[in-house]
Design a protein around this motif. Structure first.
Motif, PDB file in Angstrom:
ATOM      1  N   ALA A  65       0.833  -1.235   0.025  1.00 54.69           N
ATOM      2  CA  ALA A  65       0.002  -0.077  -0.140  1.00 54.69           C
ATOM      3  C   ALA A  65       0.827   1.272  -0.097  1.00 54.69           C
ATOM      4  O   ALA A  65       0.706   2.190  -0.597  1.00 54.69           O
ATOM      5  CB  ALA A  65      -1.063   0.055   1.147  1.00 54.69           C
ATOM      6  N   LEU A  68       2.282   1.932  -3.463  1.00 56.58           N
ATOM      7  CA  LEU A  68       1.293   2.428  -4.404  1.00 56.58           C
ATOM      8  C   LEU A  68       1.095   3.924  -4.018  1.00 56.58           C
ATOM      9  O   LEU A  68       0.825   5.056  -5.080  1.00 56.58           O
ATOM     10  CB  LEU A  68       0.078   1.628  -4.227  1.00 56.58           C
ATOM     11  CG  LEU A  68      -1.191   1.887  -5.074  1.00 56.58           C
ATOM     12  CD1 LEU A  68      -0.611   1.387  -6.697  1.00 56.58           C
ATOM     13  CD2 LEU A  68      -2.467   0.892  -4.893  1.00 56.58           C
ATOM     14  N   LEU A  69       0.904   4.328  -2.944  1.00 57.98           N
ATOM     15  CA  LEU A  69       0.510   5.818  -2.440  1.00 57.98           C
ATOM     16  C   LEU A  69       1.850   6.572  -2.715  1.00 57.98           C
ATOM     17  O   LEU A  69       1.558   7.707  -3.082  1.00 57.98           O
ATOM     18  CB  LEU A  69       0.225   5.955  -1.101  1.00 57.98           C
ATOM     19  CG  LEU A  69      -1.183   5.304  -0.418  1.00 57.98           C
ATOM     20  CD1 LEU A  69      -1.271   4.948   1.057  1.00 57.98           C
ATOM     21  CD2 LEU A  69      -2.057   6.032  -1.037  1.00 57.98           C
ATOM     22  N   THR A  72       1.683   7.050  -6.576  1.00 59.12           N
ATOM     23  CA  THR A  72       0.709   7.793  -6.822  1.00 59.12           C
ATOM     24  C   THR A  72       1.053   9.382  -6.594  1.00 59.12           C
ATOM     25  O   THR A  72       0.897  10.299  -7.418  1.00 59.12           O
ATOM     26  CB  THR A  72      -0.762   7.750  -6.023  1.00 59.12           C
ATOM     27  OG1 THR A  72      -0.967   6.467  -6.350  1.00 59.12           O
ATOM     28  CG2 THR A  72      -1.564   8.371  -6.384  1.00 59.12           C
ATOM     29  N   ASP A  75       3.291  10.238  -9.700  1.00 59.58           N
ATOM     30  CA  ASP A  75       2.539  10.148 -10.626  1.00 59.58           C
ATOM     31  C   ASP A  75       1.835  11.500 -10.766  1.00 59.58           C
ATOM     32  O   ASP A  75       1.628  12.119 -11.872  1.00 59.58           O
ATOM     33  CB  ASP A  75       1.734   9.163 -10.872  1.00 59.58           C
ATOM     34  CG  ASP A  75       2.426   7.604 -11.403  1.00 59.58           C
ATOM     35  OD1 ASP A  75       3.606   7.867 -11.651  1.00 59.58           O
ATOM     36  OD2 ASP A  75       1.693   6.757 -11.111  1.00 59.58           O
ATOM     37  N   THR A  76       1.089  11.761  -9.891  1.00 64.16           N
ATOM     38  CA  THR A  76       0.417  12.932  -9.845  1.00 64.16           C
ATOM     39  C   THR A  76       1.212  14.558  -9.633  1.00 64.16           C
ATOM     40  O   THR A  76       0.530  15.244 -10.104  1.00 64.16           O
ATOM     41  CB  THR A  76      -0.848  13.023  -9.083  1.00 64.16           C
ATOM     42  OG1 THR A  76      -0.384  12.766  -7.582  1.00 64.16           O
ATOM     43  CG2 THR A  76      -1.737  11.747  -9.264  1.00 64.16           C
ATOM     44  N   TYR A  88      -0.608   7.955   5.639  1.00 63.20           N
ATOM     45  CA  TYR A  88      -0.619   6.276   5.939  1.00 63.20           C
ATOM     46  C   TYR A  88       0.335   5.797   6.476  1.00 63.20           C
ATOM     47  O   TYR A  88       0.235   4.899   7.323  1.00 63.20           O
ATOM     48  CB  TYR A  88      -0.741   5.671   4.228  1.00 63.20           C
ATOM     49  CG  TYR A  88      -0.965   4.132   4.368  1.00 63.20           C
ATOM     50  CD1 TYR A  88      -2.273   3.714   4.472  1.00 63.20           C
ATOM     51  CD2 TYR A  88       0.191   3.407   4.414  1.00 63.20           C
ATOM     52  CE1 TYR A  88      -2.399   2.434   4.489  1.00 63.20           C
ATOM     53  CE2 TYR A  88      -0.209   2.191   4.378  1.00 63.20           C
ATOM     54  CZ  TYR A  88      -1.426   1.565   4.465  1.00 63.20           C
ATOM     55  OH  TYR A  88      -1.465   0.023   4.663  1.00 63.20           O
ATOM     56  N   LEU A 320      -8.234   8.976   4.402  1.00 62.35           N
ATOM     57  CA  LEU A 320      -7.068   9.988   4.494  1.00 62.35           C
ATOM     58  C   LEU A 320      -7.602  11.326   4.045  1.00 62.35           C
ATOM     59  O   LEU A 320      -7.039  12.448   4.395  1.00 62.35           O
ATOM     60  CB  LEU A 320      -5.931   9.404   3.814  1.00 62.35           C
ATOM     61  CG  LEU A 320      -5.460   8.276   4.275  1.00 62.35           C
ATOM     62  CD1 LEU A 320      -4.072   7.804   3.436  1.00 62.35           C
ATOM     63  CD2 LEU A 320      -4.914   8.324   5.685  1.00 62.35           C
TER      64      LEU A 320
ATOM     65  N   ASN B 550      -3.499   1.995 -10.981  1.00 59.77           N
ATOM     66  CA  ASN B 550      -2.693   2.369  -9.740  1.00 59.77           C
ATOM     67  C   ASN B 550      -3.193   3.609  -9.127  1.00 59.77           C
ATOM     68  O   ASN B 550      -3.335   3.618  -7.777  1.00 59.77           O
ATOM     69  CB  ASN B 550      -1.257   2.637 -10.177  1.00 59.77           C
ATOM     70  CG  ASN B 550      -0.651   1.185  -9.975  1.00 59.77           C
ATOM     71  OD1 ASN B 550      -1.104   0.149 -10.096  1.00 59.77           O
ATOM     72  ND2 ASN B 550       0.711   1.423 -10.591  1.00 59.77           N
ATOM     73  N   LEU B 551      -3.278   4.636  -9.610  1.00 61.15           N
ATOM     74  CA  LEU B 551      -3.887   5.805  -9.278  1.00 61.15           C
ATOM     75  C   LEU B 551      -5.281   5.554  -8.660  1.00 61.15           C
ATOM     76  O   LEU B 551      -5.533   6.261  -7.549  1.00 61.15           O
ATOM     77  CB  LEU B 551      -3.963   7.043 -10.242  1.00 61.15           C
ATOM     78  CG  LEU B 551      -2.723   7.511 -10.902  1.00 61.15           C
ATOM     79  CD1 LEU B 551      -3.043   8.346 -11.874  1.00 61.15           C
ATOM     80  CD2 LEU B 551      -1.620   7.866  -9.666  1.00 61.15           C
ATOM     81  N   GLU B 553      -6.657   2.765  -7.542  1.00 62.75           N
ATOM     82  CA  GLU B 553      -6.485   1.927  -6.304  1.00 62.75           C
ATOM     83  C   GLU B 553      -6.145   2.455  -5.130  1.00 62.75           C
ATOM     84  O   GLU B 553      -6.711   2.604  -4.111  1.00 62.75           O
ATOM     85  CB  GLU B 553      -5.569   0.865  -6.636  1.00 62.75           C
ATOM     86  CG  GLU B 553      -6.380  -0.376  -7.520  1.00 62.75           C
ATOM     87  CD  GLU B 553      -5.551  -1.582  -7.752  1.00 62.75           C
ATOM     88  OE1 GLU B 553      -5.979  -2.284  -8.649  1.00 62.75           O
ATOM     89  OE2 GLU B 553      -4.349  -1.864  -7.109  1.00 62.75           O
ATOM     90  N   ALA B 554      -5.009   3.507  -5.526  1.00 59.42           N
ATOM     91  CA  ALA B 554      -4.389   4.394  -4.445  1.00 59.42           C
ATOM     92  C   ALA B 554      -5.831   5.152  -3.906  1.00 59.42           C
ATOM     93  O   ALA B 554      -5.778   5.419  -2.451  1.00 59.42           O
ATOM     94  CB  ALA B 554      -3.384   5.198  -4.878  1.00 59.42           C
ATOM     95  N   LEU B 557      -7.433   3.396  -1.263  1.00 55.20           N
ATOM     96  CA  LEU B 557      -6.470   3.376   0.087  1.00 55.20           C
ATOM     97  C   LEU B 557      -6.873   4.502   0.699  1.00 55.20           C
ATOM     98  O   LEU B 557      -6.797   4.415   1.991  1.00 55.20           O
ATOM     99  CB  LEU B 557      -4.926   2.978  -0.334  1.00 55.20           C
ATOM    100  CG  LEU B 557      -4.540   1.730  -1.162  1.00 55.20           C
ATOM    101  CD1 LEU B 557      -2.989   1.905  -1.325  1.00 55.20           C
ATOM    102  CD2 LEU B 557      -4.654   0.613   0.061  1.00 55.20           C
TER     103      LEU B 557
END
Lengths: 443, 603, 420
Positions: A65, A68-69, A72, A75-76, A88, A320, B550-551, B553-554, B557
């Protein structure tokens, strides 16, 4: 010394108690769940502090997890996603003290993405804080002088041979190592020359030799062709340096206004341990000072302590996004400190507006599922045998408040609990009320 | 496009879309059930309803509902669990069990076989009260079995007269009155329930063919809602026998003093431009109607607002296709088209009439906007020089993006978008658009410079005889999580009288090719005259979302889910989307007014 | 009356209205009794209106007889026949009709030529200078109003001594390291959300909380955890009391004027409501943005001046109808004025000296100081002759009753814009 404040606390007749365990965990992590207190009570003080300080393996769920966060956020390029990643970690890591110390460094070397505008660099800086969370402050200070996010934040590239920019040199002394009153303006000007040419290029540190001033400088009484590293070494040698860090540690982990004896003792410990934080914290968090009555319940909770702490005790799977916006309203946007001074904390956290927000957080948390589902109160009542209003009041006060509430408060809480309906309704109302109390703002 | 944001909320919205599809799924089946009563259920309701709802093949719908996993799924949500814990829910379930035991058949069976499976619900004004009253009527299809059923159940009801008053006001009629709640009555051939017990006798008196006892003097002949002219009109306009149909009298749309409840001015310019015409038609129409029809693998929900578009004021008339014109442009069939939006609007006329359409507080914003535009297009007047060059049609569409201009991919992968503007004055319009594009690129390049990104270099090339102006990077940006802005490299071209503004050169070229071959454009004869057309192809949208798996799914989370839950939720959304062949929302001009139509089809 | 004494009485008078008999600590209760014996009702209030972006002062207070003005502004100059003349030399912009009416009534002090040495033309830096009142060095630790509040023992005790309304962040002017000033983005959010349970449970919960937070005072002097708890209880007590009072105020308040629908007017209406509700707040801070008119200035600038004038006019009328006009002073400022000469895009660029308005029954009506010369320019800007800190000094000393020297760092001769 006869009464060394850092001498190990001698646990009295009852020995290490549930309450002692709760006190240690509340300070060493962001909040504590009943299970964690129970486990720590069973394990004893040595094993508990050991678990906090020695690296623990993270679970597979956490690892995937977290990755992945993290991806992200990259990525963003969004600060909110970066905040989500760290929140997290703060809530779920098996190394909570490491995370709390990571924040300690973030607050000391307060860098804001408002100016840096680069999530990857902020993340890299944060990883550096984490790697050295319980490690060497001296190394970290040297690393900060080369950290790309810091170089952007304090205008490293503007610091040139013929036009020195004092921004970084000033903060190194004022905010990162010594504190006001332990240097002169002249020291800053000279130190700034030492950091000339310490630039960033293509996202990494770059020593721009053509812009570095190789002339003689005098910083804090030391003369020579000083560069950035020698300036930092000079700062580290000052007596004010360990005292400065000691003060921050005491205010973060022990009490808002530590006395001279405590300051001197922690400062000596830092010097003795060569600025390595792990052993200092082990000493501090098991000391008689830490477990003294004066220290318990004396710190005003930061928004992180309040919001994450409450969730750790009551909301197993917190959401979150609302958490981020509540922290923001309360004044604590991770990665966006208001100034280079970081969050000063203490009483400054509390105003009419923020008190209302804190009380309203309690209402929202207990009323719906905005922040996630509350623990199953019926199961909790069965498990802990909370039958009478008195039993419920005692249990939830112990879990949620740092100190026993005054008799006058307890009586009123019990009266409220007695007048409530079913057990679940009663406990939900009781939790809300305890979370809205002034006592709840302390830890 | 909001759906590409990576917040948890979007995931949830995706989920609810899935639920809607499931719902649509069993409504489908219910539409197939044979032997629906062809008569109009509205004939059971008295005249004078403010609003009426009818459902056909109800039993089949309920039956499918019970059999599908959905009820189970709903009960297992937090809200569902709360519901099942409530005492009144438990009582109702117990009551149902007793009923089914006594009747010897399930409630669904009762609905489908004995009762017609049709229900009509009317909403009536209640004298001296602000709340309207409701009346629901069902017709019995199998009187013999109905009689048996009643004989078995009625004795039990008589035992429970503490909360309700059970009476037999006429031969063969049973009425149960619950104080402050309403009443239930049944006879040989009907079953009805109402929130006002007094009204029931008047209605069943007519259905049963007896005097209710209360209106002895002279019973007026029963007039049903089916005789309402407005109701008849809407039935005709929407046609067919919908699974669900509803009717709303104009009385509902007016306040007690006869004023329109829907304000004639809006305070949001965007809402005015998008919806101003429809809202005004609804505000003016004498009545509204709606119908849901379901086919083998498609459904249509139609909402009708009758009236004459031609009678609207100039500013709003401009929001509908001009008389005799074909309406919205058709979507060019570019490869992999995900979806799009097409309009037919005379924006210049709308703009110049804005004071008549918008609240005064919304107007200063236009002046600020014009000042802002003047900075980008110096010396030009927005209304005259910019809007004056536009034609009526405008299309936005989304198609797959290729990242050939990058050495890597952006972190957030957006599809390519194109804006197609039909120009009334192609030459002036195109030169203005090019000027705008150049200026915009220059402004964005300054920002790029400030943030250490590469600027766009504006250049041009010719493709199939059409000149494309586009922005490109001197060096391909390298990396696997490049900033969102690297999804965009502007490209523009003029094809005939249509100006193309695309976020990728690849899409621009495809559009030029597609527009050059009119045969690949969707056949226009089959399409009605439309003012708006929004369409999306589910599987392609799913493909676009899957690129950002992925984004998303995040997002789960961040919403407190575990990694496994987040994966499952995304999968559920993706699966649901892939079932959708097409989803389309459009406003259609009819001879009798306008219609908003939501259509869907699935595999 | 000495300045300090006025502070004391002023504060206490309004404090009495906050929460008499509810749960004030003993020392306050005593103070309120003392103030209750005085004839003077309620304390004085300062409402600061920030005109963000750099207001074009030359088109606000217009030197309509000066040829240099008309020459430098071929498209933007306001014609002689359109200005609202207030003296033989200057007139107000035609959109300032309400302010002109107040001027005619002797309630507007127009302080001309206000600025500071070596003007900075950056929005951010100049705004910081006006907020901190420290033109000499960059020191953003606190603001001038924040430092003033530190001199007030009651403000140090908590409560709502000042309030920023509708601003995203607390304005630097109100920042203090010792006094917490609430920044209320919207009044709708300034509410205590009810807890779980039915309405009677919620009411009992609220009552229990009110009682629990009122337990302060007993342990305040012990230091350590006890003193932190006492601080928290006091803050919570004042907060909950003010929330209740605000709720009542909102219910009891009836506007005595029709406010325009503009943002500033809506914010000032809330301020009027809070003053009428006697919350004890002595400084309110509101902001009106959009004055950075580099191009096509005319429509935007006119709109903003109209918004300012309409809002202030309605505000003072409302206060008058509530018998509160004597207690309230409105002071406006902007971080700088604009260049004398218009630029090539029908706008004006960042300038320096400009004017301030002090508006209210306590203002010394009239035009104070000469309009700066339009021929003797520095870098294309008229020169200031009055330091803004002289106006601050007048507002602090003469209006609010604070000594100005500790706030402003040194003594400034107060401008005569306040009736003593």
């Amino acid at each position: 010394m006869l009464d060394n404040p850092l001498a190990p606390h001698a646990f009295g007749v009852g020995g290490w108690s549930w309450r002692d365990a709760a006190h240690l965990l509340r300070r060493a992590q962001y909040g504590v769940s009943p299970d964690e207190i129970e486990r720590a009570t069973q394990a004893g003080p040595v094993a508990t502090i050991d678990r906090l300080i020695r690296p623990q393996a993270e679970s597979a769920e956490f690892t995937s997890a977290e990755a992945l966060l993290r991806q992200t956020a990259l990525d963003t390029g969004s600060t909110a996603n970066l905040q989500a990643w760290w929140l997290y970690r703060l809530g779920h890591s098996a190394n909570p003290l490491t995370e709390k110390m990571t924040f300690f460094w973030h607050n000391l070397f307060a860098t804001s993405n408002e100016k840096v505008k680069d999530v990857a660099l902020m993340l890299a800086q944060n990883d550096l804080f984490r790697a050295q969370a319980l490690g060497n402050y001296a190394g970290l200070l040297h690393a900060m002088a080369r950290d790309p996010a810091m170089l952007i934040w304090l205008d490293g590239n503007a610091n040139r041979r013929r036009h020195p920019n004092e921004n970084f040199a000033r903060e190194v002394m004022e905010l990162f190592s010594l504190g006001v009153g332990n240097y002169t303006e002249k020291d800053i000007q000279e130190a700034a020359r030492g950091f000339t040419g310490w630039h960033m290029r293509e996202g990494v540190f770059w020593f721009n030799a053509s812009q570095h001033d190789t002339g003689d400088k005098t910083v804090l009484g030391v003369k020579g062709n000083l560069d950035g590293d020698s300036v930092i070494d000079i700062c580290l040698k000052q007596a004010a340096c360990p005292r400065f860090i000691a003060m921050r540690l005491l205010k973060t982990f022990v009490m808002p206004e530590p006395g001279e004896a405590a300051l001197a003792a922690v400062s000596a410990s830092i010097r003795r341990n060569g600025f390595v934080m792990g052993p200092v914290l082990r000493e501090l968090l098991t000391s008689r000072l830490f477990f003294s009555g004066e220290a318990r319940g004396s710190l005003i909770k930061s928004p992180l302590d309040l919001v994450l702490g409450t969730q750790r005790a009551l909301v197993p799977a917190p959401r979150l996004e609302p958490t981020i916006s509540r922290l923001s309203a309360l004044g604590q946007d991770l990665f966006l400190p208001p100034t280079v001074k970081g969050w000063e904390g203490g009483r400054l956290w509390i105003s009419s507006t923020t008190y209302l927000l804190r009380a309203n957080f309690a209402a929202e948390l207990t009323k719906g599922d905005l922040y996630g589902q509350l623990i199953d109160l019926e199961a909790e009542a069965r498990r802990h045998q909370l039958q009478t209003p008195g039993e419920a009041t005692r249990y939830y006060c112990d879990l949620l408040l740092a100190s026993e509430p005054a008799q006058a408060v307890r009586v009123r809480l019990e009266a409220f609990a007695s007048s409530a309906g079913s057990q679940a309704v009663r406990d939900r109302g009781l939790i809300h009320l305890i979370l809205a109390l002034p006592e709840q703002q302390l830890m | 496009m909001a759906i590409f944001e990576t917040t948890g909320g979007e995931v949830m919205r995706g989920k609810s879309a899935g639920v809607i599809l499931l719902l649509a799924g069993w409504v489908v089946g219910s539409g197939r059930v044979a032997g629906a009563d062809p008569s109009d259920p509205a004939s059971l309701l008295p005249l004078g309803a403010l609003a009426a709802l009818q459902m056909n093949n109800l039993g089949a719908v309920v039956g499918r509902l019970e059999k599908s996993g959905l009820v189970e799924a709903l009960y297992s949500t937090p809200q569902g669990i709360e519901l099942t814990k409530r005492p009144d829910f438990k009582k109702a379930m117990a009551g149902k069990a007793i009923l089914e035991q006594q009747a010897g058949m399930s409630a669904v069976e009762i609905l489908t076989t004995i009762l017609g499976g049709q229900v009509a619900v009317g909403m009536y004004p209640q004298a001296g009260a602000s709340q309207p009253e409701f009346l629901a009527v069902m017709r019995v299809r199998d009187p013999a079995r109905w009689k048996q059923l009643r004989e078995r159940i009625e004795p039990f009801l008589l035992l429970a007269d503490q909360v309700m008053n059970v009476s037999r006001p006429a031969n063969g009629v049973t009425q149960i009155t619950v104080k402050n709640v309403g009443a239930l009555a049944w006879g040989d051939a009907w079953l009805m329930a109402g929130t006002k017990a007094d009204r029931l006798p008047g209605v069943w008196g007519n259905l049963q063919g007896v005097d209710s006892g209360k209106e002895k003097e002279k019973k007026p002949p029963f007039k049903s809602l089916a005789e309402d002219v407005d109701y008849q009109a809407i039935r005709q306009q929407l046609g067919g026998q919908p699974v669900i149909g509803f009717f709303l009298s104009n009385k509902v749309l007016k306040s007690p003093d006869g004023k329109r409840l829907i304000s004639d001015k809006l305070d949001n310019p965007v809402a005015s431009l998008l919806l101003g015409g429809l809202i005004e038609m609804v505000g003016r129409s004498p009545y509204l109607g709606g119908a849901l029809t379901v086919g083998e693998n498609d459904f249509a929900l139609r909402l009708a607002a009758p009236g004459e578009v031609g009678k609207l004021d100039a500013g709003r008339k401009a929001l509908f296709p001009a008389a005799g014109k074909p309406g919205t442009p058709r979507f060019p069939a570019v490869p992999g088209l995900i979806g799009g939006i097409a309009w037919d609007r005379d924006i210049a006329t709308w703009y110049t009439n804005r004071e008549a359409l918008l609240e005064s507080r919304a107007l200063p914003g236009f002046d600020q906007f014009e000042t802002g535009i003047a900075n980008i297009l110096p010396g030009k007047d927005f209304a005259t020089d910019v809007l004056g060059t536009l034609g009526r049609g405008m299309t936005v569409l989304a198609a797959p993006q290729d990242y050939s201009y990058l050495d890597g991919t952006p972190g957030v992968k957006l599809p390519a978008f194109a804006l197609i503007i039909d120009l009334a004055k192609p030459k002036e319009g195109a030169s203005l658009m090019n000027l705008f594009l150049q200026t915009l690129a220059a402004i964005l390049n300054i920002e790029a410079g400030q943030q250490g990104r590469q600027p766009w270099v504006m250049t041009s090339e010719t493709h199939n005889g059409v000149q494309i102006s586009f922005g490109d990077y001197l060096q391909k940006p390298k990396g696997k999580d490049l900033p969102v802005v690297t999804n965009f490299t502007p490209a523009a071209a003029l094809v005939g009288n249509r100006y193309l503004l695309c976020t990728s050169r690849g899409l621009c070229k495809q559009l030029i090719d597609t527009l050059a071959k009119p045969s690949t454009v969707e056949e226009s004869a089959a399409t009605p005259v439309q003012a708006d057309d929004w369409a999306v192809t589910g599987s392609r949208l799913a493909d676009a979302l899957a690129l950002n798996r992925n984004l998303l799914e995040a997002g789960g989370l961040r919403n407190g889910r575990t990694g496994k839950q987040a994966r499952e939720e995304f999968q559920a959304m993706e699966d649901a989307l892939r079932q959708v062949e097409k989803l389309r929302l459009r406003s259609v001009l009819q001879p009798w007014g306008v219609e908003l139509r939501l259509e869907g089809s699935w595999k | 009356m000495s300045a300090n004494r006025r502070i004391f009485l002023g504060r206490c008078g309004t404090a009495g209205a906050i929460s008499v008999g509810v749960s004030l600590p003993g020392i306050w209760r005593g103070a309120i009794r003392a103030a209750g014996n005085q004839a003077k009702p309620g304390g004085r209030v300062l409402v600061v209106v920030e005109m963000a972006g750099g207001n074009d002062g030359l088109n606000t207070v217009i030197p309509f007889t000066d040829d240099a003005y008309h020459k430098a502004r071929p498209t933007l100059a306001v014609g002689k026949d359109r200005v609202l003349k207030v003296t033989g030399q200057v007139g107000l912009h035609p959109r300032l009709a309400e302010i002109r009416a107040l001027f005619d009534d002797g309630q507007v002090a127009v302080v001309q030529g206000v600025g500071y040495p070596r003007p900075d033309r950056s929005h951010f830096r100049s705004m910081d200078i006006w907020h901190t009142a420290r033109p000499e060095k960059v020191d953003l630790r606190d603001g001038w109003l924040g430092r003033a509040l530190e001199l007030d023992p009651r403000a140090l005790g908590g409560g709502v001594p000042a309030l920023a309304l509708g601003t995203e962040k607390l304005p630097l002017a109100l920042l203090s390291s010792r006094v917490n000033v609430p920044n209320v983005q919207s009044m709708d959010a300034y509410k205590l959300v009810a807890g779980p349970g039915d309405s009677s449970t919620q009411a009992r919960s609220r009552q229990t909380l009110r009682e629990a937070v009122a337990l302060h005072g007993a342990s305040g002097s012990e230091g350590g955890a006890a003193s932190e708890l006492d601080f928290l209880r006091r803050t919570a007590d004042v907060t909950l009391t003010s929330v209740d009072r605000l709720g009542e105020v909102a219910k009891a308040y009836k506007p005595g004027a029709t406010y325009p629908g503009t943002g500033l007017a809506q914010r000032l209406q809330v301020v009027a409501q809070l003053i009428a509700g006697n919350l004890g707040t002595q400084i309110f801070y509101v902001s009106l943005g959009g004055f950075d008119t580099h191009s096509r200035q005319q429509p935007a600038h006119e709109g903003l001046l109209g918004e300012l004038s309409g809002a202030v006019g309605a505000f003072l009328k409302d206060l008058k109808s509530h018998g509160l006009a004597d207690r309230v002073m409105v002071a406006t400022f902007s971080e700088f004025g604009r260049r004398l000469a218009e630029n090539g895009s029908l706008g004006t660029d960042h300038g320096a000296a400009s004017q301030m308005f002090c508006i209210g029954a306590g203002a010394r009506g009239g035009v104070l100081g000469a309009h700066p010369s339009l021929t003797d320019l520095v870098d294309g800007d008229p020169k200031h002759h009055t330091d803004f800190r002289q106006v601050y000094a007048a507002l602090l000393e003469k209006w609010l009753g604070y000594p100005s020297e500790p706030v402003l760092g040194k003594g400034f001769k107060p401008v005569d814009c306040v009736k003593v």
